[in-house]
Enzyme design. Structure first.
Site, mmCIF file in Angstrom:
data_model
loop_
_atom_site.group_PDB
_atom_site.id
_atom_site.type_symbol
_atom_site.label_atom_id
_atom_site.label_comp_id
_atom_site.label_asym_id
_atom_site.label_seq_id
_atom_site.Cartn_x
_atom_site.Cartn_y
_atom_site.Cartn_z
ATOM 1 N N HIS A 90 69.091 -10.962 -26.357
ATOM 2 C CA HIS A 90 68.867 -9.692 -25.981
ATOM 3 C C HIS A 90 69.352 -8.110 -27.172
ATOM 4 O O HIS A 90 69.017 -7.308 -26.474
ATOM 5 C CB HIS A 90 70.607 -8.775 -25.244
ATOM 6 C CG HIS A 90 71.106 -9.774 -23.836
ATOM 7 N ND1 HIS A 90 69.968 -9.000 -22.824
ATOM 8 C CD2 HIS A 90 70.778 -11.168 -23.579
ATOM 9 C CE1 HIS A 90 70.556 -9.930 -22.059
ATOM 10 N NE2 HIS A 90 71.111 -10.912 -22.027
ATOM 11 N N ASP A 142 67.216 -0.873 -32.186
ATOM 12 C CA ASP A 142 68.171 -1.539 -31.154
ATOM 13 C C ASP A 142 66.966 -2.284 -29.907
ATOM 14 O O ASP A 142 65.422 -1.787 -30.247
ATOM 15 C CB ASP A 142 68.116 0.158 -29.826
ATOM 16 C CG ASP A 142 69.953 -0.305 -29.351
ATOM 17 O OD1 ASP A 142 70.086 -1.498 -28.844
ATOM 18 O OD2 ASP A 142 70.224 1.194 -28.720
#
Length: 499
Positions: A187, A402
């Site tokens: 993730h 991110d």
């Protein structure tokens, strides 16, 4: 149901080698998710009675329907150290708690996962720490998770392992249960070879991941970084996105592992539904009124983490106030910074720095009537978050690195009237698909300032055109489509190799 396996003990070899055996025994579940946390949270009422409720996260939302259809089990830690719970049923799935001691939470989770891997995988924005005791604990805990998953998996089951805390689990599962179909999804970003190479246990982690038939990443660049590391640190043949993994000394036969991008998304429909609820709309109006009904509301929503670029955002906004390009009478910035890893020293120092910056800017620019920055160090329910999205004319995403940044997609999903403007860091995975946002390099403070001014002054027709295109993309690629595409690709890998 009695578990087939007990928690694994430390392995005797320095690499990633399974220390448990199924002895020909199989569980009863055809689909298993393995993640650091269970899919439920413990709730204690005013009488002290505890119960469980389904976690609100996007991953749980995406996989709950699959669990219901496929006779599924979820393996994870239940959140309380030094407590052992038996498997139980909740939210239409079997929950299999993995126990962790207080020391393991410190070494495996706070230590190796979040003070070694997290900064390393986020381009060393903060310096990672490398401690052998942390690594040893990480390996032991991964063995325990793998043992728990193997104990409940039916013959030929599909196991989907989630995220950087459990990177050794795929290989451990393959060694113990070669009958399983194994997927892994990362993730967070995967770093370039030159950064990843700093990890002392770099080969062990790569080999752990290569235990999966399919390894998913947020961006194509993450998959490419991983494959470069495979070539460099293992020497295994790599063709396009496939790695030819040879047989090993433990008797695991040769197989193919594939690395590919599967950008994660959100439950778009539920966010849009909330955005049209009368009480949420009314709350958004109250928020504007509480701020003095300024012409422009800007919003930042982040976990309080050094990867999110909150300091860069505040610096740019403070300079705009100093320059007079924005005034407190016309604009207000709401900064939500939810608490995060508060026992880690770097995060405690970050909070002090952010709060000091907010105090200096407000002290310089506040009036009796207007506040420059409304800083909120809280977590909020999703209804309040959607109300904030509706109240905000401009959303500021200034992440330094991110994996995806789902806040950007939530803001877009909430703008059902196709209004609002998104300022988005090019270093967030969401920038790959939300191309109509105002894309920025958060390190370029002057460029960030210009982007904020552009966003505040953007003509309505232009803002509407951009938002309509972004909403179409988010609606067509929601979290259900993400999970379906990954699992379909995992099934295709199985058919491709004739297993």
């Amino acid at each position: 149901m009695e578990p087939v396996l007990s928690a694994a003990q430390p392995s005797t070899t320095p690499g990633v080698t399974s220390s448990f055996s199924t002895k020909g025994q199989f569980g009863e579940f055809d689909f298993i998710v393995v993640s650091n946390r269970l899919a439920v949270d413990r709730v204690v009422d005013e009488h002290g009675d505890s119960s469980w409720r389904r976690s609100p996260g996007g991953l749980v939302t995406a996989l709950a329907p699959v669990m219901a259809k496929a006779d599924g089990a979820w393996v994870g830690w239940h959140g309380a150290p030094d407590e052992t719970l038996e498997p139980f049923d909740e939210a239409n799935m079997r929950l299999v708690p993995v126990p962790l001691s207080e020391e393991e939470v410190e070494f495996y989770y706070e230590g190796f996962s979040n003070a070694t891997l997290w900064p390393l995988y986020h381009d060393v924005i903060a310096s990672p720490e490398f401690h052998r005791t942390w690594w040893d604990c990480y390996r032991r805990v991964n063995e325990r998770f793998a043992a728990a998953a193997a104990s409940v998996a039916a013959e030929g089951a599909t196991v989907w392992v989630q995220d950087y805390q459990l990177q050794l689990v795929p290989k451990l599962l393959r060694q113990a249960r070669p009958d399983l179909r194994i997927g892994f999804f990362n993730h967070i970003p995967f770093p370039p070879l030159e950064i990843y190479g700093q990890l002392p246990w770099r080969r062990q982690v790569i080999e752990g991941l290569l235990g999966a038939d399919l390894i998913g990443f947020q961006r194509p660049s993450d998959a490419s970084n991983f494959l470069r590391c495979v070539r460099r640190f293992t020497g295994y043949p790599v063709r396009t996105q496939q790695v030819q993994v040879p047989a090993d000394e433990n008797g695991t036969p040769a197989y193919v592992s594939r690395a590919e991008a599967f950008p994660i998304s959100i439950d778009t429909a539920s966010i849009a539904e909330l955005a049209q609820r009368p009480d949420v709309i009314e709350r958004s109006r109250e928020i504007r009124a509480e701020l003095g009904d300024p012409r422009h509301i800007l919003l930042g929503v982040d976990r309080l983490d050094y990867t999110k670029g909150i300091g860069h955002r505040l610096k740019a906004y403070g300079e705009l106030l100093d320059d007079g390009a924005i005034t407190v009478e016309d604009a207000a910035l709401i900064q939500v910074a939810s608490p995060s890893r508060e026992r880690v020293e770097q995060y405690r120092l970050l909070r002090e720095d952010i709060e000091g910056t907010v105090g200096r800017i407000n002290g310089t620019h506040d009036t009796m009537k207007n506040t420059a920055i409304r800083y909120l160090h809280h977590s909020y329910p999703v209804e309040e978050m959607v109300a904030l999205y509706l109240a905000a004319d401009v959303m500021l995403i200034t992440a330094l690195r991110d994996g995806m940044n789902l806040v950007a997609k939530e803001y877009v999903a909430a703008r059902t009237g196709n209004t609002g403007t998104l300022v988005l860091s090019e270093f967030a995975g969401a920038a790959d698909t939300l191309r109509q946002a105002i894309l920025i390099n958060p390190h370029d403070i002057d460029g960030l300032k210009s982007a904020i001014v552009q966003a505040v002054g953007m003509p309505r027709a232009e803002a509407t055109r951009r938002m309509r295109l972004m909403r179409r993309q988010v609606i067509q690629n929601d979290v259900e489509q993400w999970s379906r595409s990954f699992l379909d690709a995992l099934q295709a890998e199985d058919r491709r190799h004739g297993d």
